[in-house]
Design an enzyme around this catalytic site. Structure first.
Site, PDB file in Angstrom:
ATOM      1  N   ASP A 115      65.258  53.791  64.213  1.00 15.24           N
ATOM      2  CA  ASP A 115      65.208  52.949  63.146  1.00 15.24           C
ATOM      3  C   ASP A 115      66.101  52.811  62.019  1.00 15.24           C
ATOM      4  O   ASP A 115      66.624  51.660  61.657  1.00 15.24           O
ATOM      5  CB  ASP A 115      63.416  53.112  62.635  1.00 15.24           C
TER       6      ASP A 115
ATOM      7  N   GLY B 103      65.600  58.160  62.255  1.00 13.71           N
ATOM      8  CA  GLY B 103      65.895  58.151  63.668  1.00 13.71           C
ATOM      9  C   GLY B 103      66.567  56.821  63.986  1.00 13.71           C
ATOM     10  O   GLY B 103      67.548  56.408  63.233  1.00 13.71           O
TER      11      GLY B 103
HETATM   12  P1  ADP Z   1      59.989  57.840  67.048  1.00 16.83           P
HETATM   13  O1  ADP Z   1      59.607  57.943  65.602  1.00 16.83           O
HETATM   14  O2  ADP Z   1      59.263  56.849  67.882  1.00 16.83           O
HETATM   15  O3  ADP Z   1      60.008  59.269  67.809  1.00 16.83           O
HETATM   16  P2  ADP Z   1      62.801  58.567  66.423  1.00 16.83           P
HETATM   17  O4  ADP Z   1      64.010  57.415  66.076  1.00 16.83           O
HETATM   18  O5  ADP Z   1      62.572  59.663  65.969  1.00 16.83           O
HETATM   19  O6  ADP Z   1      61.415  57.593  66.935  1.00 16.83           O
HETATM   20  O7  ADP Z   1      63.387  58.785  67.915  1.00 16.83           O
HETATM   21  C1  ADP Z   1      63.357  58.062  69.416  1.00 16.83           C
HETATM   22  C2  ADP Z   1      64.336  58.362  70.199  1.00 16.83           C
HETATM   23  O8  ADP Z   1      65.450  57.631  69.619  1.00 16.83           O
HETATM   24  C3  ADP Z   1      64.652  59.689  70.255  1.00 16.83           C
HETATM   25  O9  ADP Z   1      64.874  60.305  71.456  1.00 16.83           O
HETATM   26  C4  ADP Z   1      66.129  59.726  69.529  1.00 16.83           C
HETATM   27  O10 ADP Z   1      66.924  60.847  70.041  1.00 16.83           O
HETATM   28  C5  ADP Z   1      66.635  58.447  69.794  1.00 16.83           C
HETATM   29  N1  ADP Z   1      67.694  57.844  68.907  1.00 16.83           N
HETATM   30  C6  ADP Z   1      67.964  58.298  67.551  1.00 16.83           C
HETATM   31  N2  ADP Z   1      69.092  57.605  67.406  1.00 16.83           N
HETATM   32  C7  ADP Z   1      69.397  56.822  68.062  1.00 16.83           C
HETATM   33  C8  ADP Z   1      70.440  55.737  68.241  1.00 16.83           C
HETATM   34  N3  ADP Z   1      71.422  55.355  67.548  1.00 16.83           N
HETATM   35  N4  ADP Z   1      70.240  54.993  69.489  1.00 16.83           N
HETATM   36  C9  ADP Z   1      69.704  55.419  70.548  1.00 16.83           C
HETATM   37  N5  ADP Z   1      68.576  56.211  70.568  1.00 16.83           N
HETATM   38  C10 ADP Z   1      68.405  57.064  69.131  1.00 16.83           C
END
Ligand code: ADP
Length: 168
Positions: free
Chosen positions: A33, A31
């Site tokens: 991260d 995601g």
């Molecule tokens: P978590 O494990 O906290 O759920 P995720 O990364 O899976 O973390 O998702 C958290 C949010 O970040 C989701 O709404 C996802 O759509 C969003 N997300 C993923 N990639 C990006 C990015 N490059 N920029 C901003 N938001 C993002």
């Protein structure tokens, strides 16, 4: 405090600090991260490893900060969102703690603009509407302190629509 909303990629934000939805290991993941570590390069992971050797990771609801590495932001504030279980396991309070502790850290490092992703609403499965209400409420409660500007960066259209509605 000014609250802004946009749909896009948080790694492209030229602000003082972006917030990462990290995990307790601080060693990167999927995601947002993964996107932050990919775009920010090895300096972010090196700084995370240093924090790990000092304090052994980051507990859920807390926050730490590192350099922004190759990103256009100065700092990355890493916070660990709760995994959604049943809504009765302290998830709401832990999510509020993420926003509150990230804002307090932003204030401490003098960040005037901070961009947040939608913490816990991806892999961790927190209901999006409920998460957005907590995010907005917690940011509003911090008004009057740094940061001066908070940007909610929604990656997916669902979250963007929910925030548009709640902020209007
Ligand atoms: P978590 O494990 O906290 O759920 P995720 O990364 O899976 O973390 O998702 C958290 C949010 O970040 C989701 O709404 C996802 O759509 C969003 N997300 C993923 N990639 C990006 C990015 N490059 N920029 C901003 N938001 C993002």
């Amino acid at each position: 405090m000014q609250i802004r909303l946009l749909q896009g990629d948080i790694t492209r934000q030229a602000v003082n600090a972006i917030v990462n939805a990290a995990n307790t290991s601080l060693l990167g993941g999927g995601g947002v991260d993964g996107a932050i570590h990919r775009a920010g390069g090895p300096a972010i992971l090196a700084a995370c490893r240093e924090i790990r050797s000092r304090q052994g990771g980051c507990p859920v609801g807390e926050a730490v900060f590192t350099t922004g590495g190759d990103l256009p932001c100065q700092y990355v504030i890493h916070t660990v969102g709760p995994r959604w279980k049943d809504g009765k396991s302290g998830e709401d309070e832990l999510l509020a703690s993420c926003y509150r502790n990230a804002l307090l850290l932003a204030e401490k490092i003098g960040a005037k603009q901070v961009a947040f992703p939608n913490i816990s609403t991806g892999i961790y499965g927190f209901p999006k509407e409920r998460a957005a209400a907590i995010a907005i409420r917690t940011v509003n409660a911090h008004a009057g302190h740094l940061p001066e500007t908070v940007i909610f960066v929604c990656f997916d259209a669902d979250n963007y629509t929910i925030y548009q509605h709640l902020l209007s």
